[in-house]
Design a protein around this motif. Structure first.
Motif, PDB file in Angstrom:
ATOM      1  N   LEU A  12      37.071  38.407  42.725  1.00 12.53           N
ATOM      2  CA  LEU A  12      37.173  38.355  44.174  1.00 12.53           C
ATOM      3  C   LEU A  12      38.439  37.648  44.653  1.00 12.53           C
ATOM      4  CD1 LEU A  12      33.490  37.321  45.040  1.00 12.53           C
ATOM      5  CD2 LEU A  12      34.453  39.620  44.895  1.00 12.53           C
ATOM      6  N   ASP A  13      39.017  36.824  43.775  1.00 16.09           N
ATOM      7  CA  ASP A  13      40.160  36.021  44.185  1.00 16.09           C
ATOM      8  C   ASP A  13      40.959  35.597  42.959  1.00 16.09           C
ATOM      9  OD1 ASP A  13      38.642  33.934  43.031  1.00 16.09           O
ATOM     10  OD2 ASP A  13      37.861  33.296  44.976  1.00 16.09           O
ATOM     11  N   VAL A  14      42.006  34.829  43.195  1.00 20.87           N
ATOM     12  CA  VAL A  14      42.885  34.407  42.104  1.00 20.87           C
ATOM     13  C   VAL A  14      42.135  33.549  41.087  1.00 20.87           C
ATOM     14  CG1 VAL A  14      44.884  32.974  41.545  1.00 20.87           C
ATOM     15  CG2 VAL A  14      45.017  34.601  43.448  1.00 20.87           C
ATOM     16  N   THR A  32      36.124  42.835  47.538  1.00 16.99           N
ATOM     17  CA  THR A  32      35.652  41.771  48.407  1.00 16.99           C
ATOM     18  C   THR A  32      34.269  42.155  48.883  1.00 16.99           C
ATOM     19  OG1 THR A  32      36.255  40.357  50.284  1.00 16.99           O
ATOM     20  CG2 THR A  32      36.562  42.721  50.581  1.00 16.99           C
ATOM     21  N   ASP A  33      33.530  41.203  49.448  1.00 14.51           N
ATOM     22  CA  ASP A  33      32.234  41.445  50.106  1.00 14.51           C
ATOM     23  C   ASP A  33      31.208  42.076  49.166  1.00 14.51           C
ATOM     24  OD1 ASP A  33      30.195  41.636  51.897  1.00 14.51           O
ATOM     25  OD2 ASP A  33      31.238  42.884  53.348  1.00 14.51           O
ATOM     26  N   GLY A  38      30.800  45.568  47.204  1.00  8.14           N
ATOM     27  CA  GLY A  38      32.213  45.625  46.853  1.00  8.14           C
ATOM     28  C   GLY A  38      33.026  46.559  47.719  1.00  8.14           C
ATOM     29  N   LEU A  39      33.885  45.981  48.546  1.00  7.40           N
ATOM     30  CA  LEU A  39      34.768  46.742  49.425  1.00  7.40           C
ATOM     31  C   LEU A  39      36.220  46.462  49.052  1.00  7.40           C
ATOM     32  CD1 LEU A  39      32.989  46.102  52.860  1.00  7.40           C
ATOM     33  CD2 LEU A  39      32.515  47.891  51.162  1.00  7.40           C
ATOM     34  N   VAL A  59      41.650  48.417  41.733  1.00  7.81           N
ATOM     35  CA  VAL A  59      41.376  47.937  43.085  1.00  7.81           C
ATOM     36  C   VAL A  59      40.453  48.913  43.803  1.00  7.81           C
ATOM     37  CG1 VAL A  59      42.417  47.184  45.246  1.00  7.81           C
ATOM     38  CG2 VAL A  59      43.657  46.862  43.089  1.00  7.81           C
ATOM     39  N   MET A  60      39.402  48.376  44.406  1.00  9.37           N
ATOM     40  CA  MET A  60      38.404  49.201  45.078  1.00  9.37           C
ATOM     41  C   MET A  60      38.968  49.843  46.346  1.00  9.37           C
ATOM     42  SD  MET A  60      35.306  50.333  45.021  1.00  9.37           S
ATOM     43  CE  MET A  60      34.475  49.271  43.833  1.00  9.37           C
ATOM     44  N   LEU A  61      38.660  51.136  46.507  1.00  5.53           N
ATOM     45  CA  LEU A  61      38.938  51.850  47.757  1.00  5.53           C
ATOM     46  C   LEU A  61      37.596  52.226  48.373  1.00  5.53           C
ATOM     47  CD1 LEU A  61      41.961  54.096  46.740  1.00  5.53           C
ATOM     48  CD2 LEU A  61      41.955  52.246  48.432  1.00  5.53           C
TER      49      LEU A  61
END
Length: 232
Positions: A12-14, A32-33, A38-39, A59-61
């Motif tokens: 979700l992050d670094v 995210t989310d 997952g968005l 990366v999620m689309l």
């Protein structure tokens, strides 16, 4: 010698990304989310993670909960923004109201990716006809992976489907790598590896404190050790 299995971890992050790489992850899925399963993350998040780690990122689309494509023009814009932020691999998958692949939406987004590698995600587990979906997507540029539990309810329910699809590898529509995730546990690994499945995806299993806590390098390392210790 058996092929090293791919371990993909949701980040979700670094902080998540750095811990996952330290634990032995081969690839990250950036989202995210997770309350919406997952968005698409912000471009700045992707850029920060890309600068912090040197393993592959997918990366999620996805703009909203569920598997409808929604505003495809918006998806295409987001894809462009994420590519500018350094993304060169993606995750996507869209179904229509009848559970068939939304081929028009998938094709438009894939066209915008211009050859980038991508995963069709667990929308396949909600499809009315998995085999038909695979046939329709066969030949789309960049598609190299299906993320699947074999069933909407997870790997326990989907194990027979996963084993059957592994048997079909190399057939039209089955050339892509099976990336198993969704209720995946360590005790599933020996049977999946014995079937020749060599890619595994974890999210909550990498977070001993749950989704409110970060990825644990130690938890990822435990998965890495198990995968490395089970021969295909």
């Amino acid at each position: 010698m058996s092929k090293r299995a791919v371990l993909e971890v949701i980040a979700l992050d670094v902080e998540d990304a750095v811990a996952a790489q330290a634990g032995g992850a081969d690839r990250l899925e950036l989202v995210t989310d997770m309350a919406a399963d997952g968005l698409s993350p912000a471009p700045a998040t992707v850029a920060g993670i890309r600068a912090a780690v040197d393993i592959d990122l997918r990366v999620m689309l996805r703009l909203a909960d569920g598997f409808a494509a929604g505003d495809v023009d918006h998806l295409v814009r987001v894809a462009g923004e994420l590519r500018e932020a350094g993304a060169d691999q993606f995750v996507l998958g869209f179904l229509d109201a009848d559970g068939a692949v939304d081929l028009a939406a998938v094709e438009r987004v894939v066209h915008a990716l211009d050859g980038c590698a991508w995963t069709f995600h667990r929308a396949i587990d909600r499809a009315a006809d998995r085999n038909a979906l695979r046939r329709q997507l066969a030949g789309l540029p960049g598609l190299d992976t299906y993320l699947t539990a074999g069933a909407a309810d997870g790997v326990d329910a989907g194990l027979p489907t996963l084993l059957a699809e592994a048997e079909r590898r190399g057939e039209p529509g089955y050339e892509q790598q099976l990336l198993v995730g969704g209720g995946l546990r360590l005790d599933h690994v020996p049977r999946l590896r014995a079937a020749g499945i060599d890619a595994f995806h974890i999210g909550g299993a990498a977070r001993p404190s749950g989704w409110e806590g970060p990825v644990s390098a130690e938890a990822v390392a435990g998965w890495r050790a198990t995968l490395d210790g089970v021969a295909a």
